[in-house]
Design an enzyme around this catalytic site. Structure first.
Site, short mmCIF file in Angstrom:
data_model
loop_
_atom_site.label_atom_id
_atom_site.label_comp_id
_atom_site.label_asym_id
_atom_site.label_seq_id
_atom_site.Cartn_x
_atom_site.Cartn_y
_atom_site.Cartn_z
N TYR A 1 -3.62 -10.21 6.47
CA TYR A 1 -2.44 -9.22 6.91
C TYR A 1 -2.04 -9.57 8.16
O TYR A 1 -0.83 -9.37 8.41
CB TYR A 1 -3.47 -7.86 7.30
N LYS B 1 -13.98 -16.47 -1.57
CA LYS B 1 -13.30 -17.37 -2.70
C LYS B 1 -13.59 -18.83 -2.33
O LYS B 1 -12.44 -19.52 -2.19
CB LYS B 1 -11.86 -17.06 -2.99
N ASP C 1 -13.33 -12.63 -7.45
CA ASP C 1 -13.17 -12.18 -9.01
C ASP C 1 -14.29 -11.86 -9.82
O ASP C 1 -14.23 -10.81 -10.60
CB ASP C 1 -12.45 -13.69 -9.81
N ASP D 1 -9.50 -4.63 0.57
CA ASP D 1 -8.54 -3.56 0.63
C ASP D 1 -8.63 -3.36 -1.00
O ASP D 1 -8.67 -2.33 -1.65
CB ASP D 1 -6.99 -4.16 0.95
N ASP E 1 -10.37 0.03 -3.21
CA ASP E 1 -9.76 0.97 -4.18
C ASP E 1 -10.39 0.74 -5.40
O ASP E 1 -10.75 1.92 -6.21
CB ASP E 1 -8.28 0.70 -4.38
C1 IPM Z 1 -5.63 0.91 3.32
C2 IPM Z 1 -4.34 0.88 2.64
C3 IPM Z 1 -3.40 -0.10 3.87
C4 IPM Z 1 -3.96 -1.44 3.78
C5 IPM Z 1 -1.85 0.06 3.57
C6 IPM Z 1 -1.29 1.30 3.55
C7 IPM Z 1 -1.37 -0.76 4.83
O1 IPM Z 1 -3.87 0.21 1.38
O2 IPM Z 1 -5.88 1.15 4.58
O3 IPM Z 1 -6.50 0.23 2.42
O4 IPM Z 1 -3.53 -2.14 2.92
O5 IPM Z 1 -4.78 -1.64 4.60
MG MG Z 2 -5.92 0.03 0.74
#
Ligand code: IPM
Ligand code: MG
Length: 366
Positions: free
Chosen positions: A142, A192, A224, A248, A252
Protein backbone atom coordinates in the site's frame (compact mmCIF):
# COMPACT_ATOMS: atom_id res chain seq x y z
CA UNK A 1 -16.00 13.15 35.87
CA UNK A 2 -13.61 11.66 33.30
CA UNK A 3 -13.91 13.39 29.93
CA UNK A 4 -12.75 11.42 26.88
CA UNK A 5 -11.85 13.27 23.71
CA UNK A 6 -13.00 11.47 20.59
CA UNK A 7 -12.64 12.78 17.05
CA UNK A 8 -15.66 11.53 15.12
CA UNK A 9 -15.61 11.29 11.32
CA UNK A 10 -19.00 10.08 10.02
CA UNK A 11 -17.93 10.21 6.34
CA UNK A 12 -20.11 9.08 3.45
CA UNK A 13 -23.12 6.91 2.63
CA UNK A 14 -24.41 5.06 5.70
CA UNK A 15 -21.47 6.41 7.76
CA UNK A 16 -23.46 9.19 9.49
CA UNK A 17 -26.37 6.82 10.32
CA UNK A 18 -24.26 4.10 11.93
CA UNK A 19 -22.03 6.64 13.71
CA UNK A 20 -25.09 8.32 15.24
CA UNK A 21 -26.13 4.99 16.78
CA UNK A 22 -22.62 4.28 18.10
CA UNK A 23 -22.47 7.73 19.70
CA UNK A 24 -25.77 7.20 21.48
CA UNK A 25 -24.52 3.82 22.76
CA UNK A 26 -21.28 5.33 24.10
CA UNK A 27 -23.21 8.19 25.76
CA UNK A 28 -25.59 5.71 27.38
CA UNK A 29 -22.64 3.68 28.67
CA UNK A 30 -21.07 6.90 29.96
CA UNK A 31 -24.18 7.75 31.98
CA UNK A 32 -24.16 4.27 33.46
CA UNK A 33 -20.44 3.95 34.16
CA UNK A 34 -19.57 7.55 34.92
CA UNK A 35 -17.71 9.20 32.07
CA UNK A 36 -18.37 11.87 29.48
CA UNK A 37 -17.35 12.00 25.85
CA UNK A 38 -16.38 15.18 24.10
CA UNK A 39 -17.10 14.52 20.40
CA UNK A 40 -15.13 16.58 17.91
CA UNK A 41 -16.97 15.96 14.64
CA UNK A 42 -15.13 16.59 11.34
CA UNK A 43 -15.59 15.88 7.64
CA UNK A 44 -13.76 13.13 5.78
CA UNK A 45 -13.90 11.28 2.44
CA UNK A 46 -16.26 12.27 -0.36
CA UNK A 47 -18.16 14.64 1.91
CA UNK A 48 -14.90 16.50 2.53
CA UNK A 49 -14.05 16.51 -1.19
CA UNK A 50 -17.42 18.19 -1.85
CA UNK A 51 -16.95 20.68 1.00
CA UNK A 52 -13.32 21.69 0.65
CA UNK A 53 -11.88 19.78 -2.33
CA UNK A 54 -9.81 17.26 -0.38
CA UNK A 55 -10.66 13.95 1.33
CA UNK A 56 -8.64 14.60 4.49
CA UNK A 57 -8.76 18.32 5.38
CA UNK A 58 -5.97 19.55 7.70
CA UNK A 59 -8.43 20.44 10.49
CA UNK A 60 -9.74 16.84 10.46
CA UNK A 61 -6.24 15.44 10.85
CA UNK A 62 -5.45 17.94 13.62
CA UNK A 63 -8.63 16.98 15.50
CA UNK A 64 -7.58 13.31 15.29
CA UNK A 65 -4.11 14.09 16.60
CA UNK A 66 -5.59 16.01 19.54
CA UNK A 67 -8.01 13.22 20.50
CA UNK A 68 -7.66 10.05 22.60
CA UNK A 69 -9.31 8.05 19.82
CA UNK A 70 -10.96 8.41 16.41
CA UNK A 71 -14.34 6.90 15.50
CA UNK A 72 -14.90 6.70 11.75
CA UNK A 73 -18.00 5.67 9.75
CA UNK A 74 -17.19 4.92 6.12
CA UNK A 75 -15.91 6.70 3.04
CA UNK A 76 -16.62 6.42 -0.68
CA UNK A 77 -19.47 6.39 -3.17
CA UNK A 78 -20.13 6.27 -6.92
CA UNK A 79 -20.21 10.07 -7.30
CA UNK A 80 -16.48 10.24 -6.43
CA UNK A 81 -15.49 7.16 -8.42
CA UNK A 82 -14.41 8.54 -11.82
CA UNK A 83 -11.34 6.64 -13.05
CA UNK A 84 -9.70 10.00 -13.79
CA UNK A 85 -10.55 11.57 -10.40
CA UNK A 86 -7.65 13.57 -8.98
CA UNK A 87 -8.60 12.79 -5.39
CA UNK A 88 -10.56 9.85 -3.96
CA UNK A 89 -12.41 9.40 -0.67
CA UNK A 90 -10.29 6.31 0.09
CA UNK A 91 -7.16 8.51 0.08
CA UNK A 92 -8.41 9.79 3.45
CA UNK A 93 -8.12 6.33 5.00
CA UNK A 94 -4.59 5.81 3.77
CA UNK A 95 -3.70 9.38 4.80
CA UNK A 96 -5.04 8.86 8.32
CA UNK A 97 -3.31 5.51 8.72
CA UNK A 98 0.01 6.89 7.63
CA UNK A 99 -0.15 10.32 9.34
CA UNK A 100 -1.35 8.83 12.64
CA UNK A 101 1.06 5.86 12.36
CA UNK A 102 -1.77 3.37 12.80
CA UNK A 103 0.40 0.34 12.12
CA UNK A 104 -1.78 -2.40 13.63
CA UNK A 105 -5.23 -3.23 12.32
CA UNK A 106 -7.17 -5.64 14.53
CA UNK A 107 -10.18 -7.40 13.01
CA UNK A 108 -11.90 -9.88 15.32
CA UNK A 109 -14.18 -12.49 13.75
CA UNK A 110 -16.63 -14.58 15.79
CA UNK A 111 -19.21 -17.07 14.55
CA UNK A 112 -22.46 -16.45 16.39
CA UNK A 113 -24.63 -19.60 16.33
CA UNK A 114 -27.71 -17.42 15.73
CA UNK A 115 -26.29 -16.50 12.31
CA UNK A 116 -25.90 -20.01 10.90
CA UNK A 117 -28.40 -19.17 8.18
CA UNK A 118 -26.56 -15.97 7.21
CA UNK A 119 -23.20 -17.71 6.70
CA UNK A 120 -22.43 -19.74 3.57
CA UNK A 121 -20.41 -22.15 5.75
CA UNK A 122 -22.03 -25.25 7.20
CA UNK A 123 -22.88 -24.86 10.90
CA UNK A 124 -20.51 -27.65 11.97
CA UNK A 125 -17.63 -25.98 10.08
CA UNK A 126 -18.06 -22.52 11.61
CA UNK A 127 -19.23 -23.53 15.10
CA UNK A 128 -16.86 -22.11 17.72
CA UNK A 129 -14.74 -20.07 15.30
CA UNK A 130 -13.23 -17.10 17.15
CA UNK A 131 -10.21 -15.48 15.59
CA UNK A 132 -8.38 -12.19 15.43
CA UNK A 133 -6.72 -10.95 12.27
CA UNK A 134 -3.81 -8.60 12.97
CA UNK A 135 -3.09 -6.80 9.72
CA UNK A 136 0.00 -4.61 9.26
CA UNK A 137 -1.45 -1.28 8.11
CA UNK A 138 1.21 1.28 7.23
CA UNK A 139 3.70 -0.65 5.11
CA UNK A 140 3.84 -3.24 2.36
CA UNK A 141 2.28 -2.84 -1.06
CA UNK A 142 0.00 0.00 0.00
CA UNK A 143 2.78 2.41 0.83
CA UNK A 144 5.95 1.08 -0.88
CA UNK A 145 7.61 3.35 -3.41
CA UNK A 146 8.12 3.44 -6.36
CA UNK A 147 4.46 3.16 -7.27
CA UNK A 148 2.83 4.33 -10.47
CA UNK A 149 2.79 4.04 -14.23
CA UNK A 150 5.09 5.10 -17.01
CA UNK A 151 6.05 4.43 -20.64
CA UNK A 152 9.42 3.21 -21.85
CA UNK A 153 10.15 2.85 -25.57
CA UNK A 154 6.44 3.05 -26.29
CA UNK A 155 5.57 0.27 -23.82
CA UNK A 156 3.39 1.16 -20.84
CA UNK A 157 4.42 -0.24 -17.48
CA UNK A 158 3.32 -0.07 -13.86
CA UNK A 159 5.01 -0.73 -10.57
CA UNK A 160 3.99 -1.34 -6.94
CA UNK A 161 6.56 -2.07 -4.25
CA UNK A 162 6.33 -4.43 -1.29
CA UNK A 163 8.64 -2.72 1.17
CA UNK A 164 9.17 -3.44 4.88
CA UNK A 165 11.85 -2.45 7.34
CA UNK A 166 12.82 -4.83 10.13
CA UNK A 167 11.40 -2.49 12.85
CA UNK A 168 8.07 -2.33 11.01
CA UNK A 169 7.83 -6.12 11.04
CA UNK A 170 9.03 -6.35 14.64
CA UNK A 171 6.39 -4.02 16.10
CA UNK A 172 3.40 -5.68 14.42
CA UNK A 173 4.60 -9.22 15.18
CA UNK A 174 5.42 -8.31 18.79
CA UNK A 175 1.91 -6.94 19.26
CA UNK A 176 0.41 -10.08 17.70
CA UNK A 177 2.32 -12.29 20.17
CA UNK A 178 1.06 -10.15 23.07
CA UNK A 179 -2.51 -10.42 21.80
CA UNK A 180 -2.13 -14.20 21.43
CA UNK A 181 -0.93 -14.37 25.04
CA UNK A 182 -4.19 -12.73 26.10
CA UNK A 183 -6.26 -15.15 24.00
CA UNK A 184 -5.65 -18.86 23.33
CA UNK A 185 -1.89 -18.73 22.88
CA UNK A 186 -1.76 -19.65 19.20
CA UNK A 187 -0.32 -17.42 16.48
CA UNK A 188 -0.37 -18.04 12.73
CA UNK A 189 2.00 -15.83 10.75
CA UNK A 190 0.85 -15.67 7.14
CA UNK A 191 3.26 -14.94 4.29
CA UNK A 192 4.41 -16.01 0.84
CA UNK A 193 7.93 -17.03 1.83
CA UNK A 194 8.24 -19.49 -1.07
CA UNK A 195 8.27 -16.50 -3.45
CA UNK A 196 8.73 -13.13 -1.73
CA UNK A 197 11.90 -11.73 -0.14
CA UNK A 198 9.79 -9.58 2.20
CA UNK A 199 8.11 -12.74 3.51
CA UNK A 200 11.44 -14.40 4.20
CA UNK A 201 12.52 -11.49 6.45
CA UNK A 202 9.05 -11.56 8.02
CA UNK A 203 9.54 -15.25 8.93
CA UNK A 204 13.03 -14.67 10.32
CA UNK A 205 11.86 -11.78 12.53
CA UNK A 206 8.81 -13.74 13.69
CA UNK A 207 10.96 -16.70 14.73
CA UNK A 208 13.25 -14.38 16.71
CA UNK A 209 10.34 -12.72 18.53
CA UNK A 210 8.79 -16.11 19.18
CA UNK A 211 11.70 -16.95 21.50
CA UNK A 212 10.51 -14.18 23.84
CA UNK A 213 6.98 -15.59 24.00
CA UNK A 214 7.35 -19.24 25.02
CA UNK A 215 3.69 -19.60 25.99
CA UNK A 216 2.55 -18.90 22.42
CA UNK A 217 2.71 -21.65 19.79
CA UNK A 218 3.72 -20.21 16.44
CA UNK A 219 2.97 -21.59 13.01
CA UNK A 220 4.05 -20.14 9.68
CA UNK A 221 1.59 -20.52 6.84
CA UNK A 222 1.44 -19.52 3.19
CA UNK A 223 -1.26 -17.05 2.22
CA UNK A 224 -2.77 -19.19 -0.54
CA UNK A 225 -3.32 -22.24 1.62
CA UNK A 226 -4.53 -20.00 4.46
CA UNK A 227 -7.20 -18.59 2.12
CA UNK A 228 -8.42 -22.18 1.73
CA UNK A 229 -8.12 -23.31 5.36
CA UNK A 230 -9.80 -20.19 6.69
CA UNK A 231 -13.06 -21.34 5.14
CA UNK A 232 -12.63 -25.09 5.50
CA UNK A 233 -11.26 -25.16 9.08
CA UNK A 234 -11.86 -21.72 10.62
CA UNK A 235 -11.68 -23.08 14.17
CA UNK A 236 -7.97 -23.90 13.86
CA UNK A 237 -7.12 -20.17 14.11
CA UNK A 238 -6.65 -17.93 17.13
CA UNK A 239 -4.51 -14.93 16.10
CA UNK A 240 -3.36 -14.39 12.51
CA UNK A 241 -0.68 -11.79 11.78
CA UNK A 242 0.12 -10.74 8.24
CA UNK A 243 1.27 -8.16 5.71
CA UNK A 244 -1.03 -5.27 4.69
CA UNK A 245 -2.52 -6.60 1.41
CA UNK A 246 -2.76 -10.22 2.61
CA UNK A 247 -4.62 -8.95 5.68
CA UNK A 248 -6.97 -6.85 3.56
CA UNK A 249 -7.96 -9.89 1.53
CA UNK A 250 -8.12 -12.46 4.33
CA UNK A 251 -10.20 -10.20 6.59
CA UNK A 252 -12.96 -9.76 3.99
CA UNK A 253 -12.87 -13.50 3.38
CA UNK A 254 -13.18 -14.14 7.12
CA UNK A 255 -16.40 -12.11 7.18
CA UNK A 256 -18.05 -15.16 5.63
CA UNK A 257 -17.35 -17.00 8.91
CA UNK A 258 -19.17 -14.29 10.89
CA UNK A 259 -22.09 -14.32 8.48
CA UNK A 260 -22.07 -10.71 7.33
CA UNK A 261 -19.61 -7.95 6.57
CA UNK A 262 -22.11 -5.80 8.50
CA UNK A 263 -20.84 -7.33 11.75
CA UNK A 264 -17.10 -6.89 11.58
CA UNK A 265 -15.46 -4.24 13.73
CA UNK A 266 -11.91 -2.97 13.55
CA UNK A 267 -9.33 -1.16 15.60
CA UNK A 268 -6.28 0.50 14.07
CA UNK A 269 -3.72 1.12 16.78
CA UNK A 270 -0.93 3.65 16.74
CA UNK A 271 2.25 4.03 18.71
CA UNK A 272 1.08 6.86 20.98
CA UNK A 273 0.18 5.88 24.52
CA UNK A 274 -2.53 8.01 26.16
CA UNK A 275 -3.50 8.39 29.84
CA UNK A 276 -6.14 5.72 29.35
CA UNK A 277 -4.71 3.33 26.76
CA UNK A 278 -3.26 3.39 23.29
CA UNK A 279 -4.34 5.91 20.66
CA UNK A 280 -6.33 4.29 17.87
CA UNK A 281 -8.90 4.69 15.13
CA UNK A 282 -12.05 2.57 15.14
CA UNK A 283 -14.27 1.80 12.19
CA UNK A 284 -16.57 -0.89 10.82
CA UNK A 285 -14.92 -3.10 8.16
CA UNK A 286 -17.88 -2.59 5.79
CA UNK A 287 -18.04 0.30 3.36
CA UNK A 288 -20.40 3.22 2.84
CA UNK A 289 -23.19 1.11 1.20
CA UNK A 290 -24.43 4.00 -0.99
CA UNK A 291 -27.35 1.87 -2.23
CA UNK A 292 -29.11 1.98 1.14
CA UNK A 293 -27.75 5.28 2.50
CA UNK A 294 -30.18 7.70 4.11
CA UNK A 295 -33.04 5.20 4.26
CA UNK A 296 -32.70 4.02 7.85
CA UNK A 297 -31.80 0.47 6.76
CA UNK A 298 -28.10 0.26 7.70
CA UNK A 299 -26.87 -2.31 10.20
CA UNK A 300 -25.15 -0.35 13.02
CA UNK A 301 -23.74 -3.40 14.85
CA UNK A 302 -20.22 -3.29 13.38
CA UNK A 303 -19.88 0.38 14.30
CA UNK A 304 -21.16 -0.21 17.83
CA UNK A 305 -18.74 -3.13 18.17
CA UNK A 306 -15.97 -0.82 16.92
CA UNK A 307 -16.95 1.73 19.58
CA UNK A 308 -16.66 -1.09 22.14
CA UNK A 309 -13.10 -1.74 20.98
CA UNK A 310 -12.43 2.00 21.35
CA UNK A 311 -13.75 2.02 24.92
CA UNK A 312 -11.60 -0.99 25.77
CA UNK A 313 -8.31 -0.26 23.99
CA UNK A 314 -8.06 3.55 23.92
CA UNK A 315 -10.33 4.89 26.65
CA UNK A 316 -9.77 2.38 29.45
CA UNK A 317 -13.53 1.82 29.92
CA UNK A 318 -13.67 -1.99 30.07
CA UNK A 319 -17.09 -2.13 31.80
CA UNK A 320 -18.64 0.14 29.20
CA UNK A 321 -16.99 -1.93 26.46
CA UNK A 322 -18.48 -5.11 27.95
CA UNK A 323 -21.92 -3.47 28.05
CA UNK A 324 -21.75 -2.57 24.35
CA UNK A 325 -20.40 -6.01 23.38
CA UNK A 326 -23.10 -7.78 25.37
CA UNK A 327 -25.78 -5.60 23.79
CA UNK A 328 -24.44 -6.43 20.30
CA UNK A 329 -24.33 -10.17 21.14
CA UNK A 330 -27.91 -10.07 22.40
CA UNK A 331 -29.04 -8.16 19.33
CA UNK A 332 -27.48 -10.86 17.15
CA UNK A 333 -28.99 -13.65 19.25
CA UNK A 334 -32.56 -12.41 19.56
CA UNK A 335 -32.87 -8.75 18.62
CA UNK A 336 -34.21 -6.97 15.56
CA UNK A 337 -32.36 -7.71 12.31
CA UNK A 338 -31.47 -5.58 9.32
CA UNK A 339 -31.66 -6.97 5.78
CA UNK A 340 -27.99 -8.09 5.62
CA UNK A 341 -28.80 -10.52 8.46
CA UNK A 342 -31.95 -11.76 6.78
CA UNK A 343 -34.38 -9.50 8.68
CA UNK A 344 -36.53 -6.54 7.72
CA UNK A 345 -35.94 -4.22 10.66
CA UNK A 346 -34.45 -0.75 10.40
CA UNK A 347 -31.47 0.95 12.01
CA UNK A 348 -33.64 2.60 14.66
CA UNK A 349 -35.15 -0.68 15.86
CA UNK A 350 -31.65 -2.06 16.38
CA UNK A 351 -30.58 1.17 18.11
CA UNK A 352 -33.49 1.07 20.58
CA UNK A 353 -32.77 -2.56 21.41
CA UNK A 354 -29.07 -1.78 22.05
CA UNK A 355 -29.81 1.30 24.17
CA UNK A 356 -32.26 -0.59 26.37
CA UNK A 357 -29.60 -3.25 27.01
CA UNK A 358 -26.78 -0.76 27.64
CA UNK A 359 -28.94 1.25 30.02
CA UNK A 360 -29.76 -2.09 31.70
CA UNK A 361 -33.43 -1.19 31.56
CA UNK A 362 -34.27 -4.89 31.29
CA UNK A 363 -32.87 -5.36 34.79
CA UNK A 364 -35.10 -2.68 36.32
CA UNK A 365 -38.14 -4.32 37.92
CA UNK A 366 -41.38 -3.33 36.21
C1 IPM B 1 -10.12 -1.85 4.24
C2 IPM B 1 -10.50 -1.27 2.90
C3 IPM B 1 -9.42 -0.28 2.49
C4 IPM B 1 -8.11 -1.04 2.38
C5 IPM B 1 -9.70 0.49 1.18
C6 IPM B 1 -11.06 1.17 1.21
C7 IPM B 1 -8.61 1.49 0.89
O1 IPM B 1 -10.65 -2.29 1.96
O2 IPM B 1 -10.01 -1.08 5.20
O3 IPM B 1 -9.97 -3.06 4.33
O4 IPM B 1 -7.83 -1.62 1.34
O5 IPM B 1 -7.37 -1.06 3.36
MG1 MG C 1 -10.50 -4.24 2.75
Amino acid sequence: MIQHRVAVLPGDGIGPEVIAVARRCVEAAGRRFGFETDWDERTVGGTAIDAVGMPLPPDTLEACRAADAVLLGAVGGPQWDHPSARVRPEDALLGLRSALELFANLRPVVSHPALDAASPLRPEVRAGADLLIVRELTGGLYFGRPQGRSVTDGVEWVVDTLHYTRPEIERIVELAFELAEGRHGHLTSVDKANVLASSRLWREVTDEISARHPSVTLEHALVDSTAYLLLTQPTRYDVIVTENLFGDILSDEAAAIAGSLGLLASASLGTRVTDTGRFGMYEPVHGSAPGIAGRGLANPLATVASAALMLRLSLGEADAADALDTAVDEAIAHGPRTADLGGDDGTEAVASFLLARIEARAEVPA
